[in-house]
Write a protein that holds these residues in place. Structure first.
Motif, PDB file in Angstrom:
ATOM      1  N   THR A  48     -17.771   6.316  44.828  1.00 38.84           N
ATOM      2  CA  THR A  48     -18.240   7.245  43.295  1.00 38.84           C
ATOM      3  C   THR A  48     -19.350   7.534  43.444  1.00 38.84           C
ATOM      4  OG1 THR A  48     -18.169   7.293  40.413  1.00 38.84           O
ATOM      5  CG2 THR A  48     -18.633   5.350  41.731  1.00 38.84           C
ATOM      6  N   THR A  49     -19.995   8.837  43.390  1.00 39.25           N
ATOM      7  CA  THR A  49     -21.288   8.487  43.179  1.00 39.25           C
ATOM      8  C   THR A  49     -22.212   8.082  41.454  1.00 39.25           C
ATOM      9  OG1 THR A  49     -21.192  10.918  42.846  1.00 39.25           O
ATOM     10  CG2 THR A  49     -21.591   9.945  45.203  1.00 39.25           C
ATOM     11  N   PRO A  50     -23.394   7.751  41.436  1.00 40.64           N
ATOM     12  CA  PRO A  50     -24.325   8.289  40.577  1.00 40.64           C
ATOM     13  C   PRO A  50     -23.613   9.586  39.834  1.00 40.64           C
ATOM     14  CG  PRO A  50     -25.311   7.303  41.952  1.00 40.64           C
ATOM     15  CD  PRO A  50     -24.570   8.068  42.738  1.00 40.64           C
ATOM     16  N   GLU A  51     -23.227  10.199  39.157  1.00 37.65           N
ATOM     17  CA  GLU A  51     -23.307  11.597  38.257  1.00 37.65           C
ATOM     18  C   GLU A  51     -21.709  11.098  37.239  1.00 37.65           C
ATOM     19  OE1 GLU A  51     -23.404  15.330  41.423  1.00 37.65           O
ATOM     20  OE2 GLU A  51     -22.854  13.404  42.433  1.00 37.65           O
ATOM     21  N   VAL A  52     -22.697  11.577  36.296  1.00 34.94           N
ATOM     22  CA  VAL A  52     -21.212  11.435  35.509  1.00 34.94           C
ATOM     23  C   VAL A  52     -20.149  11.962  35.496  1.00 34.94           C
ATOM     24  CG1 VAL A  52     -21.181  12.354  32.207  1.00 34.94           C
ATOM     25  CG2 VAL A  52     -23.652  11.943  33.958  1.00 34.94           C
ATOM     26  N   SER A  53     -19.990  13.669  36.082  1.00 31.83           N
ATOM     27  CA  SER A  53     -18.910  13.498  36.788  1.00 31.83           C
ATOM     28  C   SER A  53     -17.868  12.573  37.454  1.00 31.83           C
ATOM     29  CB  SER A  53     -19.004  15.256  37.229  1.00 31.83           C
ATOM     30  OG  SER A  53     -19.563  15.243  38.004  1.00 31.83           O
ATOM     31  N   ALA A  54     -18.391  12.200  38.360  1.00 32.74           N
ATOM     32  CA  ALA A  54     -17.970  11.249  39.656  1.00 32.74           C
ATOM     33  C   ALA A  54     -17.454  10.388  38.650  1.00 32.74           C
ATOM     34  CB  ALA A  54     -18.413  10.848  40.429  1.00 32.74           C
ATOM     35  N   ILE A  55     -18.123   9.774  37.715  1.00 27.04           N
ATOM     36  CA  ILE A  55     -17.497   8.603  36.660  1.00 27.04           C
ATOM     37  C   ILE A  55     -16.549   8.999  36.265  1.00 27.04           C
ATOM     38  CG2 ILE A  55     -18.807   7.240  35.549  1.00 27.04           C
ATOM     39  CD1 ILE A  55     -21.408   7.118  36.414  1.00 27.04           C
ATOM     40  N   ARG A  56     -16.271  10.186  35.481  1.00 29.59           N
ATOM     41  CA  ARG A  56     -15.349  10.673  34.574  1.00 29.59           C
ATOM     42  C   ARG A  56     -14.199  10.458  35.562  1.00 29.59           C
ATOM     43  NH1 ARG A  56     -14.546  15.631  31.127  1.00 29.59           N
ATOM     44  NH2 ARG A  56     -15.599  15.130  29.910  1.00 29.59           N
ATOM     45  N   ASP A  57     -14.111  10.896  36.744  1.00 28.91           N
ATOM     46  CA  ASP A  57     -13.385  11.156  36.756  1.00 28.91           C
ATOM     47  C   ASP A  57     -12.371  10.193  37.601  1.00 28.91           C
ATOM     48  OD1 ASP A  57     -13.250  13.632  36.887  1.00 28.91           O
ATOM     49  OD2 ASP A  57     -13.282  14.282  38.960  1.00 28.91           O
ATOM     50  N   ALA A  58     -13.275   8.955  38.577  1.00 26.40           N
ATOM     51  CA  ALA A  58     -13.079   7.890  38.525  1.00 26.40           C
ATOM     52  C   ALA A  58     -12.517   6.928  37.562  1.00 26.40           C
ATOM     53  CB  ALA A  58     -14.321   6.401  39.211  1.00 26.40           C
ATOM     54  N   SER A  59     -12.983   6.803  36.365  1.00 25.97           N
ATOM     55  CA  SER A  59     -12.407   5.910  34.960  1.00 25.97           C
ATOM     56  C   SER A  59     -11.245   6.375  34.904  1.00 25.97           C
ATOM     57  CB  SER A  59     -13.462   7.145  34.043  1.00 25.97           C
ATOM     58  OG  SER A  59     -12.808   6.149  33.125  1.00 25.97           O
ATOM     59  N   ARG A  60     -10.917   7.957  35.050  1.00 28.83           N
ATOM     60  CA  ARG A  60      -9.484   8.199  35.063  1.00 28.83           C
ATOM     61  C   ARG A  60      -8.172   7.914  35.734  1.00 28.83           C
ATOM     62  NH1 ARG A  60      -6.317  13.103  33.583  1.00 28.83           N
ATOM     63  NH2 ARG A  60      -3.933  11.194  32.952  1.00 28.83           N
ATOM     64  N   VAL A  61      -9.393   7.998  37.914  1.00 33.39           N
ATOM     65  CA  VAL A  61      -8.341   6.874  38.512  1.00 33.39           C
ATOM     66  C   VAL A  61      -8.248   6.135  38.901  1.00 33.39           C
ATOM     67  CG1 VAL A  61      -8.420   6.545  41.487  1.00 33.39           C
ATOM     68  CG2 VAL A  61      -8.730   9.204  40.330  1.00 33.39           C
ATOM     69  N   ILE A  62      -8.787   4.912  38.230  1.00 34.20           N
ATOM     70  CA  ILE A  62      -8.923   3.307  37.744  1.00 34.20           C
ATOM     71  C   ILE A  62      -8.073   3.355  37.330  1.00 34.20           C
ATOM     72  CG2 ILE A  62     -10.149   1.257  36.932  1.00 34.20           C
ATOM     73  CD1 ILE A  62     -12.621   2.888  38.266  1.00 34.20           C
ATOM     74  N   GLY A  63      -7.687   3.941  35.865  1.00 36.15           N
ATOM     75  CA  GLY A  63      -6.558   4.078  34.892  1.00 36.15           C
ATOM     76  C   GLY A  63      -5.556   4.465  35.455  1.00 36.15           C
ATOM     77  N   LYS A  64      -5.436   4.605  36.369  1.00 44.54           N
ATOM     78  CA  LYS A  64      -3.670   5.167  37.309  1.00 44.54           C
ATOM     79  C   LYS A  64      -3.887   3.735  38.121  1.00 44.54           C
ATOM     80  CE  LYS A  64      -3.278   9.794  36.270  1.00 44.54           C
ATOM     81  NZ  LYS A  64      -1.774   9.858  36.295  1.00 44.54           N
ATOM     82  N   LEU A  65      -5.185   3.762  39.031  1.00 42.61           N
ATOM     83  CA  LEU A  65      -4.600   2.468  40.007  1.00 42.61           C
ATOM     84  C   LEU A  65      -4.409   0.895  39.072  1.00 42.61           C
ATOM     85  CD1 LEU A  65      -7.794   2.525  42.130  1.00 42.61           C
ATOM     86  CD2 LEU A  65      -4.867   3.205  42.850  1.00 42.61           C
ATOM     87  N   GLN A  66      -4.960   1.031  37.957  1.00 46.87           N
ATOM     88  CA  GLN A  66      -3.955  -0.103  37.135  1.00 46.87           C
ATOM     89  C   GLN A  66      -2.961  -0.157  36.424  1.00 46.87           C
ATOM     90  OE1 GLN A  66      -7.696  -0.505  34.375  1.00 46.87           O
ATOM     91  NE2 GLN A  66      -8.983  -1.608  35.869  1.00 46.87           N
ATOM     92  N   GLU A  67      -2.772   0.673  36.287  1.00 51.19           N
ATOM     93  CA  GLU A  67      -0.824   0.835  35.215  1.00 51.19           C
ATOM     94  C   GLU A  67      -0.497   0.530  37.006  1.00 51.19           C
ATOM     95  OE1 GLU A  67      -0.100   5.319  35.241  1.00 51.19           O
ATOM     96  OE2 GLU A  67      -1.378   5.189  33.448  1.00 51.19           O
ATOM     97  N   ARG A  68      -0.269   0.005  38.294  1.00 47.74           N
ATOM     98  CA  ARG A  68       0.449   0.385  39.226  1.00 47.74           C
ATOM     99  C   ARG A  68       0.420  -0.860  39.856  1.00 47.74           C
ATOM    100  NH1 ARG A  68       2.731   3.768  43.247  1.00 47.74           N
ATOM    101  NH2 ARG A  68       2.167   5.950  42.096  1.00 47.74           N
ATOM    102  N   GLY A  69      -0.930  -1.599  39.324  1.00 49.84           N
ATOM    103  CA  GLY A  69      -1.221  -3.174  39.385  1.00 49.84           C
ATOM    104  C   GLY A  69      -2.479  -2.883  40.723  1.00 49.84           C
ATOM    105  N   LEU A  70      -2.663  -2.098  40.796  1.00 49.47           N
ATOM    106  CA  LEU A  70      -3.553  -2.435  42.762  1.00 49.47           C
ATOM    107  C   LEU A  70      -4.952  -3.031  42.134  1.00 49.47           C
ATOM    108  CD1 LEU A  70      -2.832   0.693  44.267  1.00 49.47           C
ATOM    109  CD2 LEU A  70      -2.131  -1.379  45.017  1.00 49.47           C
ATOM    110  N   PRO A  71      -4.924  -4.230  42.504  1.00 52.80           N
ATOM    111  CA  PRO A  71      -6.204  -4.669  42.662  1.00 52.80           C
ATOM    112  C   PRO A  71      -7.387  -3.365  42.877  1.00 52.80           C
ATOM    113  CG  PRO A  71      -5.622  -5.948  44.212  1.00 52.80           C
ATOM    114  CD  PRO A  71      -4.683  -4.773  43.758  1.00 52.80           C
ATOM    115  N   LEU A  72      -8.629  -3.641  42.758  1.00 50.16           N
ATOM    116  CA  LEU A  72     -10.395  -2.650  43.221  1.00 50.16           C
ATOM    117  C   LEU A  72     -11.023  -2.639  42.550  1.00 50.16           C
ATOM    118  CD1 LEU A  72     -11.292  -1.046  40.527  1.00 50.16           C
ATOM    119  CD2 LEU A  72      -8.712  -0.846  40.331  1.00 50.16           C
ATOM    120  N   ARG A  73     -12.249  -2.562  43.860  1.00 52.34           N
ATOM    121  CA  ARG A  73     -13.483  -2.552  43.646  1.00 52.34           C
ATOM    122  C   ARG A  73     -14.201  -1.276  44.241  1.00 52.34           C
ATOM    123  NH1 ARG A  73     -14.235  -7.324  48.023  1.00 52.34           N
ATOM    124  NH2 ARG A  73     -12.734  -7.116  48.854  1.00 52.34           N
ATOM    125  N   LEU A  74     -14.744  -1.089  43.694  1.00 53.03           N
ATOM    126  CA  LEU A  74     -16.438   0.043  43.948  1.00 53.03           C
ATOM    127  C   LEU A  74     -17.684  -0.047  44.804  1.00 53.03           C
ATOM    128  CD1 LEU A  74     -16.235   1.883  41.566  1.00 53.03           C
ATOM    129  CD2 LEU A  74     -18.118   1.067  40.174  1.00 53.03           C
TER     130      LEU A  74
END
Lengths: 261, 278
Positions: free
Chosen positions: A143-169
C-alpha cells in the motif's frame, strides 16, 4: 520441503505490486534462493517489462493451463540471476481464461521446483484477484500512504482473512519530508488503520521509474539505496529480526539541489 | 447525430434538452490518476456552470467519494438505484463547493459482478437526459468493472503516465474501446526534469505509441497527494498550477479552448528558488 507461495496484492492499482514483486524476487534470488515469479495479470501483463524479459516470451500461463506447452518451457530464466525465473501472463486473453483451481495447480507445481513463488496480483478484487490468491500460502499487501490506497488495502485484507491467509504489509513510496510537514500519513498511521504486521517500508525514489522503463530491477544496481531496503525485507521474510529504518527527511541543501540524502 | 439523440429525449419537456455527454475515464493500469482526473475535470467543468454528474464505477473499491471529500455524505449508491431500493435523486450527493456537481457513489461492500451491464448503460443514458456531462470513473483492469464502465459512454479519456507499463496497458484499452468512441489522451504525472535527463518518457514518446488527440498534460506535484488526502480537488484552487491544467482540460472538452495543449517544461534555477509556490 514445499516452497513458500506468496501473493503480492493491494486492491488499488499502481501502488507498486509489480515493482515490489520483481525487486523482492530478485533480492531473494541474489540471496541464494530459487525463485519463480508468476504474473497473474492476464491481459495487462507488466512483470515481463519490469524485468526486461518481454522479448524472450515464447509461452505463457494460459498456454500451460491449456496443455499447449510444458510448465518448464514457459518459464523464462533471468540472465542476470540464475536462480530467478518468471512465468508470464498472456497478453491477448482475459482473466477468465483460467479458473482458480487451474491457477492454484500451476502454483503448486512451481512450488515443487523452487523455494519461493511470488505471485504478482492484478489490481481490483475480481476474477484475476481470486486466481492470484488461490494457490498462495501467504500474502504481502502493498500500500501507499494515501487514504484511497489504504481503504482498498483494508478491503483486500478482509478478503485475505476470510481465506485464512497470513499477511504482512509493505508501505511503499513514503515521502518522509511530506510526513514531517503533515501532508502525508505516517507508517504508524497506516499500520494502525489496517492493524496489520509490517514487513517493510520503501521510500519514494524516482530511480524506480527509470529502472522500470529500462527493465532492470533496482536491486541489481549496487549503488541504489533501495537495494538495502529490499535486502532487509528479504531477510525479514526469511525470518530474521531486522529493525525498521526511520527514513529521515532530506536536509535543506539536499532539497534545493535535488540530491537524495 | 445530435438530431438523432434529441429525438430520444423525453417528450415531456417543452423545449427538448440537448443530451449530455457521457465520458468514461479509463487507463487499464491502476494508480495512474483516473479518479483524481475524474474529480478534477468534473469540478472544473461544473465550476463553469455546466451540470455534471460523476459516477464511480469501481464497485467494491470506491474512492471517488474520498477524493471529493464527500465520503461522510454518501447514503446510497449505484446498486441501490439499479436494484430499485432508492430513487436516483436519493442517491445523488450534491457538492456544496460546486452546486452544479453531483456524485453517484459505488457500493463498497458489493462486487462488480453484481452490476448488470445493460442496466448500467441505461442508467448512464438516463443521466444524460439530466446533466450536461456524465463522467464515469472506471476501475483498473479490463474485467467486468471495465465492461460496465464503458458500456454507456460514447467518449473516453485515457489517462496514462509516462511509464512503459502504463503505455502498454493504455494501448490495450484503446484497442478494447473499439472504433465507435471518441478517445482522447491525458498524460499524467509528468516530471519535466526527469524527461530532460532522459530518465522518463516524454509526452511525444507516449503519444508516439498511443497516437491519440491530446487533451492535456498534468505535471507531477505533491499538492495532488495532499488534495486527495484532504478531499479538496486542486481544480477548485485558483492559485494551483495543476488546477489550471485541469481547468484548461475542461475548456478543451467543452470546446471553449482549442489548439495544442502546452507541455510543461522544466523550471529554471531562478524560478525554482524564487518562483513562490513549491
Amino acid at each position: 520441503m514445499s516452497a513458500r507461495r506468496i501473493v503480492l496484492t493491494s486492491g488499488k492499482g499502481g501502488v507498486g505490486k509489480t515493482t515490489t514483486t520483481a525487486n523482492l524476487g530478485a533480492m531473494l534470488a541474489k540471496r541464494g534462493h530459487r525463485v519463480v515469479l508468476v504474473d497473474a495479470d492476464i491481459g495487462l501483463r507488466n512483470l515481463d517489462l519490469v524485468l526486461g524479459v518481454e522479448k524472450r516470451i515464447v509461452f505463457d500461463i494460459v498456454e500451460v493451463v491449456e496443455g499447449r506447452c510444458q510448465l518448464r518451457q514457459a518459464l523464462i530464466k533471468d540472465k542476470r540471476l540464475e536462480n530467478l525465473s518468471i512465468l508470464p501472463a498472456a497478453q491477448t486473453r482475459d482473466k477468465t481464461a483460467i479458473t482458480e483451481l487451474q491457477f492454484a495447480d500451476v502454483v503448486r507445481q512451481l512450488g515443487e521446483i523452487c523455494d519461493y513463488v511470488l505471485i504478482d496480483c492484478p489490481a481490483g478484487i475480481e476474477h484475476g484477484f481470486r486466481n492470484a490468491i488461490a494457490g498462495a500460502s501467504e500474502a504481502i499487501v502493498v500500500t501507499t500512504p494515501e487514504v484511497s490506497a489504504i481503504r482498498d488495502a483494508s478491503r483486500v485484507i478482509g478478503k485475505l482473512q476470510e481465506r485464512g491467509l497470513p499477511l504482512r504489509l509493505i508501505v511503499n513510496r513514503l515521502r518522509p519530508e511530506m510526513v514531517r510537514s503533515g501532508d502525508m500519513l505516517s507508517v504508524d498511521d497506516v499500520t494502525d488503520i489496517l492493524s496489520a504486521e509490517l514487513l517493510g517500508i520503501i521510500p519514494d525514489d524516482e530511480e524506480v521509474i527509470d529502472s522500470t522503463n529500462k527493465g532492470e530491477p533496482i536491486v541489481l544496481q549496487t549503488e541504489s539505496r533501495l537495494a538495502a531496503v529490499y535486502d532487509k525485507i528479504a531477510r525479514r521474510l526469511e525470518g530474521e529480526l531486522v529493525p525498521f529504518t526511520t527514513f529521515g527527511a532530506p536536509g535543506f541543501f539536499a532539497r534545493i539541489f535535488g540530491k537524495a540524502s | 447525430m445530435h438530431e438523432l439523440v434529441q429525438q430520444e429525449a423525453p417528450a415531456t419537456s417543452a423545449v427538448p434538452r440537448k443530451r449530455g455527454r457521457a465520458i468514461v475515464v479509463t487507463s487499464g493500469k491502476g494508480g495512474v490518476g483516473k479518479t483524481t482526473t475524474t474529480a478534477n475535470t468534473g469540478a472544473a467543468l461544473a465550476a463553469t456552470g455546466a451540470s455534471v454528474v460523476l459516477v464511480d464505477a469501481d464497485v467494491g473499491l470506491r474512492n471517488l467519494d474520498i477524493v471529493l471529500g464527500l465520503e461522510a455524505r454518501v447514503r446510497h449508491h449505484v446498486l441501490d438505484v439499479l436494484e430499485g431500493h432508492v430513487t436516483l435523486d436519493d442517491a445523488l450527493v450534491t457538492d456544496k463547493r460546486v452546486p452544479t456537481m453531483r456524485l453517484l457513489a459505488a457500493a463498497q461492500t458489493r462486487e462488480k459482478d453484481d452490476v448488470d451491464t445493460a442496466a448500467f448503460r441505461d442508467l448512464i443514458s438516463g443521466l444524460r437526459d439530466r446533466f450536461d456531462y456524465v463522467l464515469i470513473d472506471c476501475p483498473a483492469g479490463i474485467e467486468k468493472g471495465f465492461a460496465n464502465a464503458i458500456a454507456g459512454a460514447d467518449e473516453a479519456i485515457i489517462v496514462c503516465t509516462p511509464e512503459v507499463s502504463a503505455v502498454r496497458d493504455a494501448d490495450r484499452v484503446v484497442g478494447l474501446l473499439g472504433d465507435g468512441r471518441d478517445v482522447k489522451l491525458i498524460v499524467n504525472r509528468l516530471r519535466p526534469a526527469m524527461v530532460r535527463r532522459g530518465k522518463m518518457l516524454s509526452v511525444e514518446d507516449v503519444n508516439g505509441i498511443l497516437r491519440l488527440p491530446l487533451l492535456g498534460v498534468i505535471e507531477d506535484a505533491p499538492d495532488v497527494i495532499v488534495s486527495t488526502n484532504r478531499g479538496e480537488p486542486v481544480a477548485l484552487d485558483p492559485a494551483s498550477p495543476v488546477g489550471e491544467s485541469y481547468r484548461q482540460i475542461a475548456q478543451r472538452i467543452s470546446g471553449t479552448l482549442t489548439g495544442v495543449p502546452e507541455i510543461p517544461r522544466e523550471k529554471s534555477l531562478f524560478e525554482k528558488l524564487f518562483g513562490g509556490r513549491k
